[in-house]
Design a protein around this motif. Structure first.
Motif, short mmCIF file in Angstrom:
data_model
loop_
_atom_site.label_atom_id
_atom_site.label_comp_id
_atom_site.label_asym_id
_atom_site.label_seq_id
_atom_site.Cartn_x
_atom_site.Cartn_y
_atom_site.Cartn_z
N LEU A 164 3.74 -57.51 -29.56
CA LEU A 164 4.05 -55.72 -29.24
C LEU A 164 3.60 -55.39 -28.32
CD1 LEU A 164 2.88 -54.47 -32.85
CD2 LEU A 164 5.29 -54.25 -31.35
N VAL A 165 2.08 -55.75 -27.43
CA VAL A 165 1.48 -55.75 -26.40
C VAL A 165 2.92 -56.31 -25.54
CG1 VAL A 165 -0.11 -55.91 -25.13
CG2 VAL A 165 -1.19 -55.96 -26.82
N ARG A 166 3.11 -58.00 -25.25
CA ARG A 166 3.71 -58.04 -24.06
C ARG A 166 5.20 -56.93 -24.33
NH1 ARG A 166 1.51 -63.13 -26.03
NH2 ARG A 166 3.69 -63.25 -27.78
N THR A 167 5.28 -56.46 -25.33
CA THR A 167 6.39 -55.64 -25.35
C THR A 167 6.53 -54.44 -24.85
OG1 THR A 167 7.54 -56.93 -27.48
CG2 THR A 167 9.08 -54.86 -26.45
N PHE A 168 5.56 -53.42 -25.23
CA PHE A 168 5.46 -52.04 -24.71
C PHE A 168 4.52 -52.21 -24.20
CE2 PHE A 168 7.21 -53.12 -29.61
CZ PHE A 168 8.49 -52.82 -29.04
N GLY A 169 3.52 -52.92 -23.36
CA GLY A 169 2.88 -52.39 -22.81
C GLY A 169 1.72 -51.58 -22.92
N ASP A 170 2.10 -50.41 -23.49
CA ASP A 170 0.79 -49.68 -23.80
C ASP A 170 0.86 -48.69 -24.87
OD1 ASP A 170 3.13 -48.36 -23.33
OD2 ASP A 170 2.68 -46.94 -21.51
N VAL A 171 1.82 -48.62 -25.41
CA VAL A 171 1.87 -48.09 -26.69
C VAL A 171 3.33 -48.17 -27.32
CG1 VAL A 171 0.47 -45.12 -26.23
CG2 VAL A 171 2.89 -45.41 -26.46
N CYS A 172 3.37 -47.78 -28.94
CA CYS A 172 4.92 -48.03 -29.70
C CYS A 172 3.93 -46.93 -30.53
CB CYS A 172 5.18 -49.61 -29.80
SG CYS A 172 3.93 -50.08 -30.65
N ARG B 151 6.43 -29.87 -45.23
CA ARG B 151 6.79 -31.13 -44.71
C ARG B 151 7.34 -32.09 -44.29
NH1 ARG B 151 2.29 -34.36 -46.65
NH2 ARG B 151 2.56 -36.51 -45.49
N ILE B 152 8.89 -31.71 -45.14
CA ILE B 152 9.93 -32.46 -44.21
C ILE B 152 10.31 -31.46 -43.04
CG2 ILE B 152 12.96 -32.31 -44.86
CD1 ILE B 152 12.03 -32.21 -47.56
N TYR B 153 10.32 -30.07 -42.62
CA TYR B 153 10.34 -29.59 -41.33
C TYR B 153 8.85 -30.52 -40.35
CZ TYR B 153 10.86 -26.81 -37.67
OH TYR B 153 11.06 -26.22 -36.28
N ALA B 154 8.04 -30.64 -40.50
CA ALA B 154 7.17 -31.48 -39.90
C ALA B 154 7.03 -31.87 -39.46
CB ALA B 154 5.38 -31.27 -40.79
N CYS B 155 7.69 -33.30 -40.48
CA CYS B 155 8.01 -34.52 -40.51
C CYS B 155 9.31 -34.84 -39.09
CB CYS B 155 8.42 -35.72 -41.74
SG CYS B 155 6.94 -35.19 -43.20
N TYR B 156 10.46 -33.58 -39.47
CA TYR B 156 11.73 -33.91 -38.84
C TYR B 156 11.29 -33.39 -37.41
CZ TYR B 156 15.79 -31.92 -36.76
OH TYR B 156 17.28 -31.94 -35.37
N GLU B 157 10.04 -32.23 -37.49
CA GLU B 157 9.92 -32.14 -35.82
C GLU B 157 8.98 -32.97 -35.38
OE1 GLU B 157 9.54 -29.49 -32.90
OE2 GLU B 157 11.87 -29.57 -34.44
N ASN B 158 8.12 -33.86 -35.76
CA ASN B 158 7.73 -34.78 -35.19
C ASN B 158 8.17 -36.27 -35.08
OD1 ASN B 158 4.65 -33.61 -35.25
ND2 ASN B 158 4.37 -34.86 -37.19
N SER B 159 9.37 -36.41 -36.06
CA SER B 159 9.81 -37.50 -35.52
C SER B 159 11.36 -36.72 -33.86
CB SER B 159 11.10 -37.70 -37.00
OG SER B 159 10.42 -38.45 -37.79
N ARG B 160 11.43 -36.32 -33.89
CA ARG B 160 12.06 -35.22 -32.52
C ARG B 160 11.42 -36.02 -31.34
NH1 ARG B 160 12.43 -31.48 -29.97
NH2 ARG B 160 11.08 -30.11 -31.14
N ARG B 161 10.01 -35.05 -31.52
CA ARG B 161 9.34 -35.34 -30.72
C ARG B 161 8.91 -37.00 -30.66
NH1 ARG B 161 4.17 -30.78 -31.23
NH2 ARG B 161 4.56 -31.33 -29.55
N LEU B 162 8.72 -37.19 -30.53
CA LEU B 162 8.29 -39.13 -31.09
C LEU B 162 9.17 -40.11 -30.43
CD1 LEU B 162 6.03 -39.73 -34.22
CD2 LEU B 162 5.08 -39.55 -32.63
N GLN B 163 10.88 -39.19 -30.67
CA GLN B 163 11.59 -40.41 -30.03
C GLN B 163 11.02 -40.75 -28.48
OE1 GLN B 163 14.55 -38.03 -29.70
NE2 GLN B 163 15.55 -37.81 -32.38
N CYS B 164 10.38 -40.20 -27.73
CA CYS B 164 9.59 -40.78 -26.90
C CYS B 164 9.66 -41.90 -26.31
CB CYS B 164 9.07 -39.87 -25.39
SG CYS B 164 7.77 -39.15 -26.12
N PHE B 165 8.35 -42.13 -27.67
CA PHE B 165 7.84 -43.41 -28.38
C PHE B 165 8.82 -44.70 -28.80
CE2 PHE B 165 4.95 -39.87 -28.19
CZ PHE B 165 4.20 -40.87 -26.98
N PRO B 166 8.98 -45.93 -27.84
CA PRO B 166 9.67 -47.23 -28.57
C PRO B 166 8.62 -47.79 -29.64
CG PRO B 166 8.06 -47.89 -26.37
CD PRO B 166 7.91 -46.38 -26.93
#
Length: 474
Positions: free
Chosen positions: A80-88, A37-52
């Motif tokens: 949030l909408v005005r700041t990020f526009g599409d996703v956050c 679970r910790i590894y999955a969270c770490y891997e997801n955190s790494r992959r989610l870095q492209c999202f502000p």
């Protein structure tokens, strides 16, 4: 007896009893799960870095609690909408990640994905399960598909048309109550409370053919539904109470069980009573007679419907669907109607135009109440309703849980296991989708009224009629 060397733990050799071996196996399994679970969270955190993401409250809480069920929470979503526009990216505690989506181009891949790839998020929906069972709102897969096909006849025009008379009657009761309050000197009332009772009154008549008179006198059944709705919303805000064994130890949990029991008893009693009145044969004649007498209700349809194999719904399934429609129908409708009246009050020129449109339609008519066929003859009022629903959608957001990676049009990927929070409110207030999303196009309304009459007037009023980039998004 064989001995087991535990020198690596500093314990030397001990007797290898079955219980010790079982303990070691269990501890190893638990450790492996935690590490996975910790590894999955770490891997997801790494992959989610492209999202502000917006600033977190802390590393432990993440963004938990920043959005409340209040006006401040709604304003925060707008920011949030005005700041990020599409996703956050949104962190719920140190381990859970949520992707909040505010733009149609990013919503489309999630909602268009197969149900097994992006099923309903079960965290919030699980709170409703003891109350609503496996109805359309909570079911999935083959069961959802089967029930959806079986319930389709319940929404045939010939069944829905007589309900307009029920809506008129319930609304007349509400109006009479308001007139009485005015005559007694009252100048203020809780609009949502009164309209909620009106929608509940209407639904009880349409679903159960039951006259509760809940707008005029207390009803235990109606009080239980209102309490259940409030308790579910309250529970969602408290992370500790998401665990069932803790929740049902609290006073709210005990109230929830009691209210569920009352609602289920009411629905079960109606189903059993109706089953006793159903004929063993001549169903077609029975349906024809019910339709002519305008008494065919939702329970009748559920009791009589069959799938392609000739199988009927069980009593438990019927109860789940009836309870689901009582829950899903009363609160959202009451919210939508309350906001329509609020927005018309803010814009008296549009309110007057709606009044004139209705009066023109009902001129020289007997009776003077709205009928089914009239609903298509009110274009300006329809546009006002749609614009109000854009500004204040009754359902603010829906959630999906990704069981596989989902690729967005810009190349970013939402990883498997991440929850997507599709913000209906945020999308409706996104300046990249709607020009001046907080305002009606009142200048355009006046101009088009001079140029093109009511039809053009209605199209100009409704921002929802012409979103920026609508053709490309479709």
């Amino acid at each position: 007896m064989p001995r087991l060397s535990l020198s690596w733990l500093g314990l030397g050799s001990v007797a290898a009893s079955p219980w010790l071996l079982l303990l070691l196996v269990g501890a190893s399994w638990l450790l492996a799960r935690v590490l996975t679970r910790i590894y999955a969270c770490y891997e997801n955190s790494r992959r989610l870095q492209c999202f502000p993401q917006p600033p977190q409250r802390s590393w432990l809480l993440g963004h938990l609690g920043l959005i409340q069920s209040s006006e401040e929470g709604v304003l925060y979503v707008q920011d949030l909408v005005r700041t990020f526009g599409d996703v956050c990216l949104w962190r719920v505690g140190p381990l859970h990640a949520v992707i909040r989506i505010f733009h149609p181009t990013c919503i489309k891949p999630v909602l268009f994905a197969p149900a097994v790839v992006a099923p309903k998020d079960k965290i919030f929906y699980s709170f409703l399960k003891p109350w609503l069972g496996d109805g359309l709102l909570l079911s999935s897969g083959d069961k959802w598909s089967r029930h959806r096909r079986m319930l389709t006849p319940a929404f045939h025009f010939n069944i829905l048309k007589p309900y307009v008379k029920i809506f008129n009657d319930s609304t007349n009761v509400m109006h009479a109550k308001w007139q009485r309050l005015i005559s007694e000197g009252n100048t203020r009332l809780d609009m949502f409370e009164h309209i909620s009772l009106m929608t509940l009154d209407s639904l009880q008549k349409c679903i159960f053919s039951f006259e509760s008179n809940c707008q005029e006198k207390p009803s235990d059944y109606i009080a239980a539904i209102l309490e259940l709705s409030a308790l579910v919303a309250k529970r969602h805000q408290n992370l500790l109470l998401h665990m069932d064994f803790l929740y049902y130890l609290t006073a709210d949990g005990r109230r929830f069980r009691k209210a569920c029991h009352l609602v289920h008893n009411f629905t079960d009693a109606v189903i059993q009573e109706r089953r006793r009145t159903l004929p063993d044969h001549g169903i077609d004649d029975f349906l024809l007679a019910k339709t002519k007498s305008k008494t065919l209700d939702f329970i009748d349809v559920l009791l009589l419907t069959k799938d392609e194999d000739g199988k009927t719904l069980s009593d438990e399934d019927i109860r789940a669907e009836a309870d689901t429609f009582m829950f899903g129908g009363h609160d959202t409708t009451a919210s939508g109607l309350s906001w329509v009246l609020y927005n018309l009050a803010k814009h008296p020129e549009h309110q007057e135009h709606c009044r004139q449109e209705v009066q023109e339609l009902l001129r020289d008519r007997d009776p003077t109440e709205i009928e089914w066929d009239d609903l298509a003859q009110l274009p300006f009022l329809t546009m006002c309703i749609k614009e109000s629903l854009r500004l204040h959608p009754p359902v603010m957001a829906i959630s999906r849980c990704c069981t596989q990676d989902i690729k967005l049009p810009d190349g970013r990927v939402i990883p498997k296991g991440v929850i997507c929070r599709i913000s209906i409110f945020g999308t409706h207030h996104n300046p990249a989708v709607w020009p001046e999303p907080e305002e009606l196009h009142r200048t355009d309304v006046r101009h088009e009224r001079d140029e093109g009459g009511a039809g053009a007037d209605a199209a100009a009023l409704s921002g929802a009629a012409r979103p920026r980039g609508a053709a490309q998004e479709a």
